[in-house]
Design a protein around this motif. Structure first.
Motif, mmCIF file in Angstrom:
data_model
loop_
_atom_site.group_PDB
_atom_site.id
_atom_site.type_symbol
_atom_site.label_atom_id
_atom_site.label_comp_id
_atom_site.label_asym_id
_atom_site.label_seq_id
_atom_site.Cartn_x
_atom_site.Cartn_y
_atom_site.Cartn_z
ATOM 1 N N MET A 120 0.861 -1.388 0.259
ATOM 2 C CA MET A 120 -0.230 0.093 0.529
ATOM 3 C C MET A 120 0.225 1.268 0.164
ATOM 4 S SD MET A 120 -3.128 1.021 2.727
ATOM 5 C CE MET A 120 -3.081 1.999 3.241
ATOM 6 N N GLY A 121 0.434 2.336 -0.747
ATOM 7 C CA GLY A 121 1.460 3.405 -1.227
ATOM 8 C C GLY A 121 1.047 4.672 -0.493
ATOM 9 N N LEU A 122 2.198 5.109 0.145
ATOM 10 C CA LEU A 122 1.495 6.417 0.788
ATOM 11 C C LEU A 122 0.815 7.543 0.215
ATOM 12 C CD1 LEU A 122 5.123 7.184 1.821
ATOM 13 C CD2 LEU A 122 3.304 6.337 3.359
ATOM 14 N N THR A 123 -0.124 7.940 0.605
ATOM 15 C CA THR A 123 -1.525 9.118 0.835
ATOM 16 C C THR A 123 -0.483 10.274 0.654
ATOM 17 O OG1 THR A 123 -1.350 9.613 2.886
ATOM 18 C CG2 THR A 123 -3.221 7.752 1.495
ATOM 19 N N ASN A 124 -0.771 11.316 -0.408
ATOM 20 C CA ASN A 124 -0.819 12.437 -0.439
ATOM 21 C C ASN A 124 -0.357 13.597 0.770
ATOM 22 O OD1 ASN A 124 0.951 14.690 -2.200
ATOM 23 N ND2 ASN A 124 -1.370 15.602 -2.535
ATOM 24 N N GLN A 125 -1.207 12.672 1.458
ATOM 25 C CA GLN A 125 -1.427 14.091 2.993
ATOM 26 C C GLN A 125 -0.059 13.227 3.784
ATOM 27 O OE1 GLN A 125 -5.172 12.804 5.316
ATOM 28 N NE2 GLN A 125 -4.364 14.235 7.335
ATOM 29 N N ARG A 126 -0.513 11.825 4.034
ATOM 30 C CA ARG A 126 0.974 11.460 4.812
ATOM 31 C C ARG A 126 2.708 12.378 4.156
ATOM 32 N NH1 ARG A 126 0.599 7.919 8.972
ATOM 33 N NH2 ARG A 126 -1.287 6.432 8.754
ATOM 34 N N LYS A 127 2.586 11.625 2.339
ATOM 35 C CA LYS A 127 3.924 12.426 2.202
ATOM 36 C C LYS A 127 3.943 14.280 2.664
ATOM 37 C CE LYS A 127 4.122 9.459 -1.800
ATOM 38 N NZ LYS A 127 3.988 9.592 -3.005
ATOM 39 N N ASP B 169 -6.893 19.550 6.585
ATOM 40 C CA ASP B 169 -7.447 19.102 5.683
ATOM 41 C C ASP B 169 -6.704 19.589 4.283
ATOM 42 O OD1 ASP B 169 -9.118 18.840 7.036
ATOM 43 O OD2 ASP B 169 -10.201 20.522 7.229
ATOM 44 N N SER B 170 -6.119 20.867 4.110
ATOM 45 C CA SER B 170 -4.820 21.166 2.849
ATOM 46 C C SER B 170 -4.342 20.126 2.416
ATOM 47 C CB SER B 170 -4.904 22.625 2.904
ATOM 48 O OG SER B 170 -3.925 22.250 3.564
ATOM 49 N N LEU B 171 -3.811 19.615 3.439
ATOM 50 C CA LEU B 171 -2.950 18.162 3.214
ATOM 51 C C LEU B 171 -3.052 18.048 1.314
ATOM 52 C CD1 LEU B 171 -1.140 17.736 6.308
ATOM 53 C CD2 LEU B 171 -0.041 19.410 5.014
ATOM 54 N N THR B 172 -3.841 16.925 2.087
ATOM 55 C CA THR B 172 -4.035 16.639 0.850
ATOM 56 C C THR B 172 -4.495 16.473 -0.748
ATOM 57 O OG1 THR B 172 -5.608 15.149 2.431
ATOM 58 C CG2 THR B 172 -6.053 15.142 0.088
ATOM 59 N N GLY B 173 -4.733 18.120 -0.941
ATOM 60 C CA GLY B 173 -4.868 18.892 -2.226
ATOM 61 C C GLY B 173 -3.456 19.311 -3.045
ATOM 62 N N HIS B 174 -2.679 19.798 -1.863
ATOM 63 C CA HIS B 174 -1.101 19.644 -2.960
ATOM 64 C C HIS B 174 -0.594 18.606 -3.095
ATOM 65 C CE1 HIS B 174 -3.093 23.766 -2.322
ATOM 66 N NE2 HIS B 174 -3.253 23.632 -1.205
ATOM 67 N N THR B 175 0.755 19.085 -3.844
ATOM 68 C CA THR B 175 1.627 17.871 -4.474
ATOM 69 C C THR B 175 2.958 19.026 -2.987
ATOM 70 O OG1 THR B 175 2.989 19.777 -5.675
ATOM 71 C CG2 THR B 175 1.565 17.880 -6.538
ATOM 72 N N GLN B 176 3.636 17.640 -2.695
ATOM 73 C CA GLN B 176 4.917 17.672 -2.015
ATOM 74 C C GLN B 176 5.958 19.199 -2.835
ATOM 75 O OE1 GLN B 176 6.774 13.627 -1.603
ATOM 76 N NE2 GLN B 176 6.479 14.125 0.723
ATOM 77 N N LYS B 177 5.868 19.066 -3.663
ATOM 78 C CA LYS B 177 6.767 19.983 -4.460
ATOM 79 C C LYS B 177 6.433 21.284 -4.225
ATOM 80 C CE LYS B 177 8.546 21.820 -9.001
ATOM 81 N NZ LYS B 177 8.427 21.660 -10.296
#
Length: 155
Positions: free
Chosen positions: A1-8, A26-34
């Motif tokens: 199971m891969g890491l979710t965007n929020q976890r990253k 809540d905003s952690l999911t919608g944005h990229t790490q970059k």
């Protein structure tokens, strides 16, 4: 199971700062790490605010010893040269210790509430790396300011 965007993104905030604010989860999911990395660097580029917590009475005592323009250079040497009475020296040391505690608390407040958490985290790292102790609040403030300004610089 891969890491979710929020976890990253949470991991990024813990590594590059002091963790995400509760209202930002809540905003952690919608944005990229970059995009978060770019935002961290952009926030760190803002000028550093000088943390001045020295008590006005202590400033007045130091100014009474030397000229106002040379206050920060002369305060400790004046104490060592015996330009002050024993009671004034004791008062100077006691107030300086209190001001150092206030400086520590002010910096902790800045670390937690600053948008520039990357800079503050690196300043904390360098502060531990270049450890020095001086019981003079004026020197401590200057040292902390220098470390915070150069935290992301090239050593």
């Amino acid at each position: 199971m891969g890491l979710t965007n929020q976890r990253k993104n949470q991991h990024l905030f813990w590594r590059a700062g002091f963790g995400p604010m509760a209202e930002d989860l809540d905003s952690l999911t919608g944005h990229t790490q970059k995009s978060f990395t770019e935002a961290l660097w952009k926030a760190a580029e803002r000028p550093v605010a000088y943390l001045d917590v020295a008590d006005n009475a202590l400033k007045g005592l130091a100014m009474g010893v030397g000229e106002a323009g040379a206050m920060q250079r002369k305060d400790l040497s004046a104490v060592q040269r015996k330009d002050l009475s024993a009671d004034e020296k004791r008062q100077f040391r006691k107030q300086s210790q209190q001001d150092i505690k206030s400086l520590n608390l002010a910096w902790l407040h800045e670390m937690v509430n600053s948008d520039a958490q990357l800079r503050e985290k690196m300043a904390l790292f360098w502060h531990g790396h270049f450890a020095s102790r001086n019981l003079n609040i004026f020197y401590q403030q200057l040292l902390l300011d220098t470390i915070r300004k150069g935290a992301l610089g090239n050593f």
